[in-house]
Motif scaffolding. Sequence first.
Motif, PDB file in Angstrom:
ATOM      1  N   ILE A  93       1.145   1.461 -37.311  1.00  0.00           N
ATOM      2  CA  ILE A  93       1.653  -0.020 -36.995  1.00  0.00           C
ATOM      3  C   ILE A  93       0.529  -0.836 -36.343  1.00  0.00           C
ATOM      4  O   ILE A  93       0.482  -1.958 -37.208  1.00  0.00           O
ATOM      5  N   ARG A  97      -0.709  -4.416 -38.179  1.00  0.00           N
ATOM      6  CA  ARG A  97      -0.476  -5.389 -37.558  1.00  0.00           C
ATOM      7  C   ARG A  97      -1.708  -6.344 -37.339  1.00  0.00           C
ATOM      8  O   ARG A  97      -1.594  -7.627 -37.626  1.00  0.00           O
ATOM      9  N   ALA A  99      -4.497  -6.242 -38.887  1.00  0.00           N
ATOM     10  CA  ALA A  99      -4.919  -6.596 -40.437  1.00  0.00           C
ATOM     11  C   ALA A  99      -4.108  -7.982 -40.683  1.00  0.00           C
ATOM     12  O   ALA A  99      -4.801  -8.707 -41.146  1.00  0.00           O
ATOM     13  N   ALA A 100      -2.776  -7.847 -40.422  1.00  0.00           N
ATOM     14  CA  ALA A 100      -1.826  -9.065 -40.755  1.00  0.00           C
ATOM     15  C   ALA A 100      -2.210 -10.187 -39.826  1.00  0.00           C
ATOM     16  O   ALA A 100      -2.475 -11.285 -40.300  1.00  0.00           O
ATOM     17  N   ARG A 103      -5.659 -11.692 -40.879  1.00  0.00           N
ATOM     18  CA  ARG A 103      -5.393 -12.400 -42.148  1.00  0.00           C
ATOM     19  C   ARG A 103      -4.937 -13.957 -41.615  1.00  0.00           C
ATOM     20  O   ARG A 103      -5.058 -14.792 -42.493  1.00  0.00           O
TER      21      ARG A 103
ATOM     22  N   VAL B  31       3.390  -2.595 -47.865  1.00  0.00           N
ATOM     23  CA  VAL B  31       3.055  -3.375 -46.571  1.00  0.00           C
ATOM     24  C   VAL B  31       1.484  -3.197 -46.546  1.00  0.00           C
ATOM     25  O   VAL B  31       1.004  -4.077 -46.057  1.00  0.00           O
ATOM     26  N   THR B  35      -1.139  -6.606 -46.419  1.00  0.00           N
ATOM     27  CA  THR B  35      -2.194  -7.086 -45.280  1.00  0.00           C
ATOM     28  C   THR B  35      -3.468  -7.593 -45.868  1.00  0.00           C
ATOM     29  O   THR B  35      -4.328  -8.240 -45.194  1.00  0.00           O
ATOM     30  N   HIS B  80       5.022 -12.186 -48.475  1.00  0.00           N
ATOM     31  CA  HIS B  80       3.870 -12.635 -47.442  1.00  0.00           C
ATOM     32  C   HIS B  80       4.262 -11.715 -46.473  1.00  0.00           C
ATOM     33  O   HIS B  80       5.581 -11.470 -45.784  1.00  0.00           O
ATOM     34  N   LEU B  81       3.440 -10.868 -45.721  1.00  0.00           N
ATOM     35  CA  LEU B  81       3.600  -9.829 -44.764  1.00  0.00           C
ATOM     36  C   LEU B  81       3.898 -10.723 -43.206  1.00  0.00           C
ATOM     37  O   LEU B  81       3.052 -11.666 -42.960  1.00  0.00           O
ATOM     38  N   ALA B  83       4.023 -10.458 -39.718  1.00  0.00           N
ATOM     39  CA  ALA B  83       3.342  -9.732 -38.509  1.00  0.00           C
ATOM     40  C   ALA B  83       4.136  -9.485 -37.551  1.00  0.00           C
ATOM     41  O   ALA B  83       4.209  -8.496 -36.712  1.00  0.00           O
ATOM     42  N   PHE B  86       6.311  -5.865 -36.318  1.00  0.00           N
ATOM     43  CA  PHE B  86       5.479  -5.093 -35.747  1.00  0.00           C
ATOM     44  C   PHE B  86       5.614  -5.063 -34.219  1.00  0.00           C
ATOM     45  O   PHE B  86       5.552  -3.838 -33.574  1.00  0.00           O
ATOM     46  N   ASP B  87       5.767  -6.297 -33.783  1.00  0.00           N
ATOM     47  CA  ASP B  87       5.832  -6.361 -31.989  1.00  0.00           C
ATOM     48  C   ASP B  87       7.006  -5.669 -31.520  1.00  0.00           C
ATOM     49  O   ASP B  87       7.345  -5.027 -30.827  1.00  0.00           O
ATOM     50  N   MET B  89       8.878  -3.141 -33.180  1.00  0.00           N
ATOM     51  CA  MET B  89       8.535  -1.748 -33.311  1.00  0.00           C
ATOM     52  C   MET B  89       7.688  -1.274 -31.995  1.00  0.00           C
ATOM     53  O   MET B  89       7.955  -0.269 -31.137  1.00  0.00           O
ATOM     54  N   THR B  90       6.333  -2.015 -31.842  1.00  0.00           N
ATOM     55  CA  THR B  90       5.562  -1.520 -31.084  1.00  0.00           C
ATOM     56  C   THR B  90       6.325  -1.554 -29.530  1.00  0.00           C
ATOM     57  O   THR B  90       6.035  -0.443 -28.617  1.00  0.00           O
TER      58      THR B  90
END
Lengths: 134, 134
Positions: A93, A97, A99-100, A103, B31, B35, B80-81, B83, B86-87, B89-90
Amino acid sequence: MTSAPQPVPEPDQRLSLVFSALADPTRRDIVARLTAGDATVNELAEPYDVSVQAVSKHIRVLEDAGLVSRTRDAQRRPCHLEAGVFDLMTKWIERYRRAAEDRYRRLDAVLEQMDAQDAPPVPTPRTTKEADAS
Amino acid sequence: MTSAPQPVPEPDQRLSLVFSALADPTRRDIVARLTAGDATVNELAEPYDVSVQAVSKHIRVLEDAGLVSRTRDAQRRPCHLEAGVFDLMTKWIERYRRAAEDRYRRLDAVLEQMDAQDAPPVPTPRTTKEADAS
DNA sequence: AGCTCATTCAACCGATCGGTTGACCACGCG
DNA sequence: CGCGTGGTCAACCGATCGGTTGAATGAGCT
């Protein structure tokens, strides 16, 4: 014969197992409850309104994913949460994360630049290829 | 506005969607590649030996999970990813990882204490056996 | 020896998944 | 205008999933 060598799948497949295991709310709840301490199948099954067999299957999935290990205690099979697997996920993750977000920041900068100037030759942060996982 | 308001599911269901989405290697790879920058469906589909429709479905799953968003650019639909997910999940992972590790450490201490009571002469060799599987 | 509790195995069921093919829609361009 | 391109929708298929019930195994307790 119950205990096969357990080949330990390679990381990518392992990630699939872990994510797939945690995709189920009941399984996530089991993991959550195991942070409070080891527990047997019956103890774990008690709060849910499904059969014990169903919970046993859930635990098997968690075990295959490496999230849970079990020992023997008489006829009981206490489940123990394996903290190590979380690292695997966190690593995956965090990698993307970051990288995203990078970017995103970069794009932000580009947009600002474009805004500052008027029509720079840069069309768009086009991308297409690149990026290799593994 | 092609469809309904997209109610944004509550966090637990959302977690299920996210984990479930990332359980598929192809989707994880998408995914990963995103990135490096936004990409269209065709661009994303190119490396895989499955039909474009299949990839389109994959992207839909990622979109439903809130991992990617899409805009319109003529007939193209750049992905578009996002981000932010991810938070989510983390946070979930870190919570239980920490709990599990704390518990492990506590158990370790208890074991040591029990050991000390039994065999006091040795002043704690301090060989904290760490998790070997990592 | 029996009995009981804890757990798993086995077979089955409906739902969902990942994939296919074929038709369809929405653009932009000659 | 017609046509090609990018993408999705729809129906279908086999495999897997989460769940069930019923029977088996394993380990203690009289």
